[in-house]
Design an enzyme around this catalytic site. Structure first.
Site, PDB file in Angstrom:
ATOM      1  CB  SER A 265     -14.107   9.531   7.996  1.00  0.00           C
ATOM      2  OG  SER A 265     -12.860   9.288   8.463  1.00  0.00           O
ATOM      3  CE  LYS A 269      -9.444  12.458   5.101  1.00  0.00           C
ATOM      4  NZ  LYS A 269      -9.018  13.228   6.031  1.00  0.00           N
ATOM      5  CD1 TRP A 361      -6.657  11.269  12.454  1.00  0.00           C
ATOM      6  CD2 TRP A 361      -5.064  11.323  13.852  1.00  0.00           C
ATOM      7  NE1 TRP A 361      -5.673  10.743  11.897  1.00  0.00           N
ATOM      8  CE2 TRP A 361      -4.709  10.803  12.673  1.00  0.00           C
ATOM      9  CE3 TRP A 361      -4.485  11.844  14.833  1.00  0.00           C
ATOM     10  CZ2 TRP A 361      -3.394  10.803  12.590  1.00  0.00           C
ATOM     11  CZ3 TRP A 361      -2.865  11.746  14.640  1.00  0.00           C
ATOM     12  CH2 TRP A 361      -2.273  11.026  13.450  1.00  0.00           C
ATOM     13  CG  HIS A 397     -13.931  10.111  13.188  1.00  0.00           C
ATOM     14  ND1 HIS A 397     -13.551  11.384  12.556  1.00  0.00           N
ATOM     15  CD2 HIS A 397     -13.846   9.098  12.058  1.00  0.00           C
ATOM     16  CE1 HIS A 397     -13.244  11.148  11.163  1.00  0.00           C
ATOM     17  NE2 HIS A 397     -13.432   9.811  11.153  1.00  0.00           N
TER      18      HIS A 397
END
Length: 445
Positions: A265, A269, A361, A397
């Site tokens: 998540s 990044k 998302w 996720h």
């Protein structure tokens, strides 16, 4: 007993080599003889590093040695490159680029016509990513890194400009395989067994101890660099790199030629940024990273659910990147790069990302069918097609299944094993070639 070491050097051969080994002539690793530089050689200071230890470390090499760290400037500054503006314009004034920006077209419009020009374009992309997204990574050559080890705990101190930041990391060695082990550096919250069971060591640290996940600018990074327009993702990447410095200094059980970074998540990044900013990272495993990771800025596929867009991410976590990304909130198509550009700069080093097909998302179709084939085109052109992979799976996720899903690719990179999974497949999606039409006409190989 504390043991200190001073400056490490890198010797560069430019003519014939004399009787003294090259690394000895500069007073390099393990050398105790003369440090007179032989004719035809030059010595270049690589970095000032200090190491201390508070517990014995079993190693066949004296504990006062250190391997020099490499640059975080993506291979240095190539010469004779097309000029960039002295001052970059406001993002709102840049032209709209409807497709993914062509990695083989320079900022000024000229084309890359051979591989010899790639160093210039890569350096340009690297600068653009820092200018408009990440903020500029600090000059590591101005830092002094100190590491102490007490059992499986590393205590890390970084000083620059009269300021110091400190944080710690935890070593977990596998019970299978053979030392020195490859390593994956993590922010925690990963499936440890997915790595340890394969003979891969883990070193974890608290990214929020390096930089708070907020606009507060607290943590080790900001203790040194407060006041700079740098995003938290860059600060977290810096944390991964300083952990690697400490591993090099204090953990001989780890093979620092085989180094991975991971996170999921927002930490995915951060792991991607870590792979971008330091060429010592040989494998980047970005898990469910979404926008500001491998999610495209320009293309969205929302039949299953809403995708995150620039106005969303800028609205609730603007601190992840520099303030300049806010200039593109009204039209992200003006960005002079997209997610595939990050992969292009990492290339040809190994990169894989995890995608859950119901993780809407993060834009799973965009990550898989837009960014991946666009990145793959650059890797193919560089002759590194097997160095980039896509790991799609059912689920949502940051499912733990993601870590086992990338195992085969990791084992290929670290151990040379042939994976059973096809990491080139975009299934269940079909590549959206209309988003990157330039991929069908690369420069001459």
């Amino acid at each position: 007993m504390k043991t200190a070491i001073g400056i490490s050097f890198l010797a560069t051969a430019i003519a014939s080599v004399g009787a003294v080994p090259i690394w000895g002539q500069c007073g390099g690793i393990g050398w105790t003889g003369s440090t007179a530089c032989d004719s035809g050689l030059k010595c270049v200071v690589c970095q000032t590093v200090t190491a201390t230890t508070t517990t014995p470390v079993t190693t066949s090499t004296p504990t006062t040695t250190v391997r020099p760290t490499t640059s975080t400037t993506q291979g240095g500054s190539p010469t004779n490159c097309p000029a960039l503006p002295a001052t970059f314009p406001n993002g709102a004034s840049l032209p709209v680029t409807a497709t993914l920006p062509d990695p083989w077209t320079f900022y000024g419009g000229s084309k890359v016509t051979s591989k010899s020009q790639w160093a210039c374009r890569k350096a340009e992309l690297f600068k653009l990513l820092q200018e408009y997204m990440y903020g500029y990574y600090p000059d590591h050559s101005q830092e002094t890194v100190t590491a102490t080890r007490n059992g499986n705990t590393l205590s890390i101190s970084v000083s620059a400009g009269g300021k110091t930041g400190t944080f710690s990391a935890t070593i977990t060695l596998p019970t299978t395989g053979q030392a020195p082990y490859p390593v994956v550096i993590t922010p925690g919250s990963v499936d440890n067994n997915a790595f340890l069971s394969q003979g891969v060591a883990l070193v974890s640290f608290s990214v929020t101890a390096v930089a708070a996940d907020s606009a507060s600018k607290t943590g080790a990074f900001w203790s040194v660099y407060n006041g700079r327009n740098i995003g938290v993702l860059t600060a977290w990447a810096w944390g991964y790199h300083r952990v690697l410095d400490a591993i090099i200094l204090r953990v001989p059980e780890i093979d620092t030629s085989r180094v991975g970074v991971t996170g999921c998540s927002r930490y995915g990044k951060g792991a991607l940024a870590a792979g971008l900013f330091d060429e010592r990272i040989t494998l980047t495993l970005a898990m469910s990273p979404g926008l500001e990771g491998v999610g495209p800025w320009r293309f969205f596929y929302e039949s299953g659910g809403a995708n995150e867009k620039i106005e969303n991410i800028w609205g609730y976590a603007p601190w992840w990147v520099s303030t300049r990304i806010g200039e593109f909130v009204n039209d992200a198509r003006k960005l002079p790069f997209d997610a595939h550009s990050i992969a292009a700069v990492i290339a040809p080093r190994a990169l894989i990302w995890d995608v859950g097909t119901s993780d809407y998302w993060t834009n799973p179709e965009g990550e898989s069918a837009v960014t991946f084939p666009a990145a793959k085109a650059v890797y193919n052109w560089l002759g590194a097609s097997g160095q980039v992979g896509l790991a799609t799976r059912s689920g949502g996720h940051c499912d733990n299944a993601g870590f086992t899903n990338v195992q085969g690719f990791m084992n290929k990179i670290f151990f040379g094993k042939t994976p059973s999974k096809n990491y080139d497949s975009t299934s269940p999606y079909t590549a959206h070639t209309e988003t990157h039409p330039w991929a069908s006409s690369p420069p001459p190989a």
